[in-house]
Write an enzyme that holds these catalytic residues in place. Structure first.
Site, PDB file in Angstrom:
ATOM      1  N   GLY A 165      -6.238  -0.993   3.303  1.00 34.52           N
ATOM      2  CA  GLY A 165      -6.015  -1.116   4.747  1.00 34.52           C
ATOM      3  C   GLY A 165      -7.333  -1.216   5.497  1.00 34.52           C
ATOM      4  N   TYR A 204       6.414   8.303  13.354  1.00 33.44           N
ATOM      5  CA  TYR A 204       4.988   8.415  13.018  1.00 33.44           C
ATOM      6  C   TYR A 204       4.435   9.756  13.509  1.00 33.44           C
ATOM      7  CZ  TYR A 204       0.092   6.838  12.656  1.00 33.44           C
ATOM      8  OH  TYR A 204      -1.234   6.705  12.332  1.00 33.44           O
ATOM      9  N   THR A 206      -9.256   3.266  16.559  1.00 38.87           N
ATOM     10  CA  THR A 206     -10.421   2.746  15.846  1.00 38.87           C
ATOM     11  C   THR A 206     -10.264   1.239  15.701  1.00 38.87           C
ATOM     12  OG1 THR A 206     -10.600   4.845  14.672  1.00 38.87           O
ATOM     13  CG2 THR A 206     -11.729   2.979  13.672  1.00 38.87           C
TER      14      THR A 206
END
Ligand code: UDP
Length: 335
Positions: free
Chosen positions: A11, A144, A174
């Protein structure tokens, strides 16, 4: 030689981390099921003698002899984690159990990629680690947010019950090279839209805020955290406290790309947090870390990256794979 496992290693954040660990001289095993990760992100590592890629979904158990585990596997962009919300929670919660069980069996240190999402729609700003958050437990983001909250609970209970050496990083927004152009998050969406002179999709008024951390800064913080004494577990906020509105971010990206894009107002997604800004006093004190890359510099590098991939047909064929699941979303490469 340290044997390090990175789940979600293909990822965005994971692939940068794998690269950093390899350059530090570690032996790295990368687990990923390529749900949102991509082999292109780790292409340059695949032939490296100290790097091994395993196609695996961490909602299933696995046994590997390692010294450290970075648990990053999970789609992290709202559009991806909401696509199959049940599987998202399974990846986070069952994935945490499987990685904690593994750490306990092989006596490994283990770091959890937690998230600023555990603060939900925060009623205070900036958010410090002592704030317990404001999460809607039955909303569309809960798969989540609540999953990540439960994972934190599991980590601290494994420390209490089994004395595991755990570290919990609360990662704020990020960005950087190697985010997928289909990632769906704001920085990649706006840059791709601006470069194509397509409308910039601002959700809601654009007055909501986020604080964006460049990937290189984040990787430094994660490695520092993993190597803190076992008396320190966190949780610890990692992010850049420079807060911007989404409307200002759009303006900045339009200017930097010299784009002809116009603004398109779109509905605000349900439960979208109104503000987000990390208090990083703990990171400054314990890790002696603070972000070095300001947003103009980080965006310049990120825009160059997207210019490159948009003009390269190899990347144009990149699609999100739907056939299986897990993995991290935040991901990139050092240039
Ligand atoms: N957002 C937006 N346009 C987009 C994508 C996102 O206005 O094309 C907004 C979104 O509503 C949120 C912020 O940008 O307020 C950050 O969204 P993102 O999905 O990047 O991450 P989040 O911090 O919400 O997980």
């Amino acid at each position: 030689m340290k044997r390090v496992l990175v789940t979600g290693g293909a990822g965005f954040i994971g692939s940068h981390l794998c690269r950093r660990l390899i350059s530090d001289g570690s032996k790295v095993t990368c687990l990923d099921n390529l749900y949102t990760g991509s082999l292109q992100n780790i292409e340059s590592l695949l032939q490296h003698p100290n790097f091994k890629y395993i196609d695996h979904d961490i909602s299933e158990p696995i046994y590997l002899e390692v010294d450290q585990i970075y648990n990053l596997a999970c789609p992290a962009s709202p559009i991806h984690y909401q696509k199959d919300p049940i599987q998202t929670t399974k990846t986070i919660v069952m994935g945490a159990v499987h990685m904690l069980e593994l750490a306990n069996k092989v006596d490994a240190d283990i770091l959890q990629a937690s998230t600023s999402e555990i603060y939900g729609d925060p009623a205070i700003s900036p958010q410090s680690e002592t704030y317990w958050g404001n999460v809607n437990p039955i909303g569309i983001r809960a798969c989540y947010d609540e999953g990540k909250r439960c994972a934190e609970t599991l980590f601290f209970n494994y420390r209490r019950q089994y004395n595991l050496n755990i570290k919990v990083a609360r990662i704020f927004n990020t960005y950087g090279p190697n985010m997928s152009k289909n990632d769906g998050r704001v920085v990649s969406n706006f840059i791709v839209q601006a470069l194509k002179n397509e409308p910039i999709t601002i959700y809601g008024t654009g007055m909501q805020t986020r604080s964006f951390c460049f990937i290189n800064d984040m990787i430094c913080a994660l490695v520092l955290l993993m190597n803190t004494p076992r008396t320190f577990s966190g949780p610890i906020n990692l992010g850049n406290p420079a807060e911007v509105t989404i409307a200002d971010l759009a303006g900045l990206i339009i200017n930097m790309t010299k784009s002809y894009s116009e603004i398109a107002s779109c509905p605000l997604p349900e439960d979208d947090p109104r503000q987000r800004k990390p208090d990083i006093a703990v990171a400054r004190q314990i890790l002696k870390w603070s972000p070095k890359v300001n947003i103009a510099v980080g965006l310049t590098t990120t825009i160059d990256y997207f210019k490159n991939i948009l003009s390269n047909s190899h990347w144009k064929s990149q699609t999100i794979k739907n056939n299986h699941f897990s993995v991290d979303s935040t991901e990139s490469t050092f240039h």
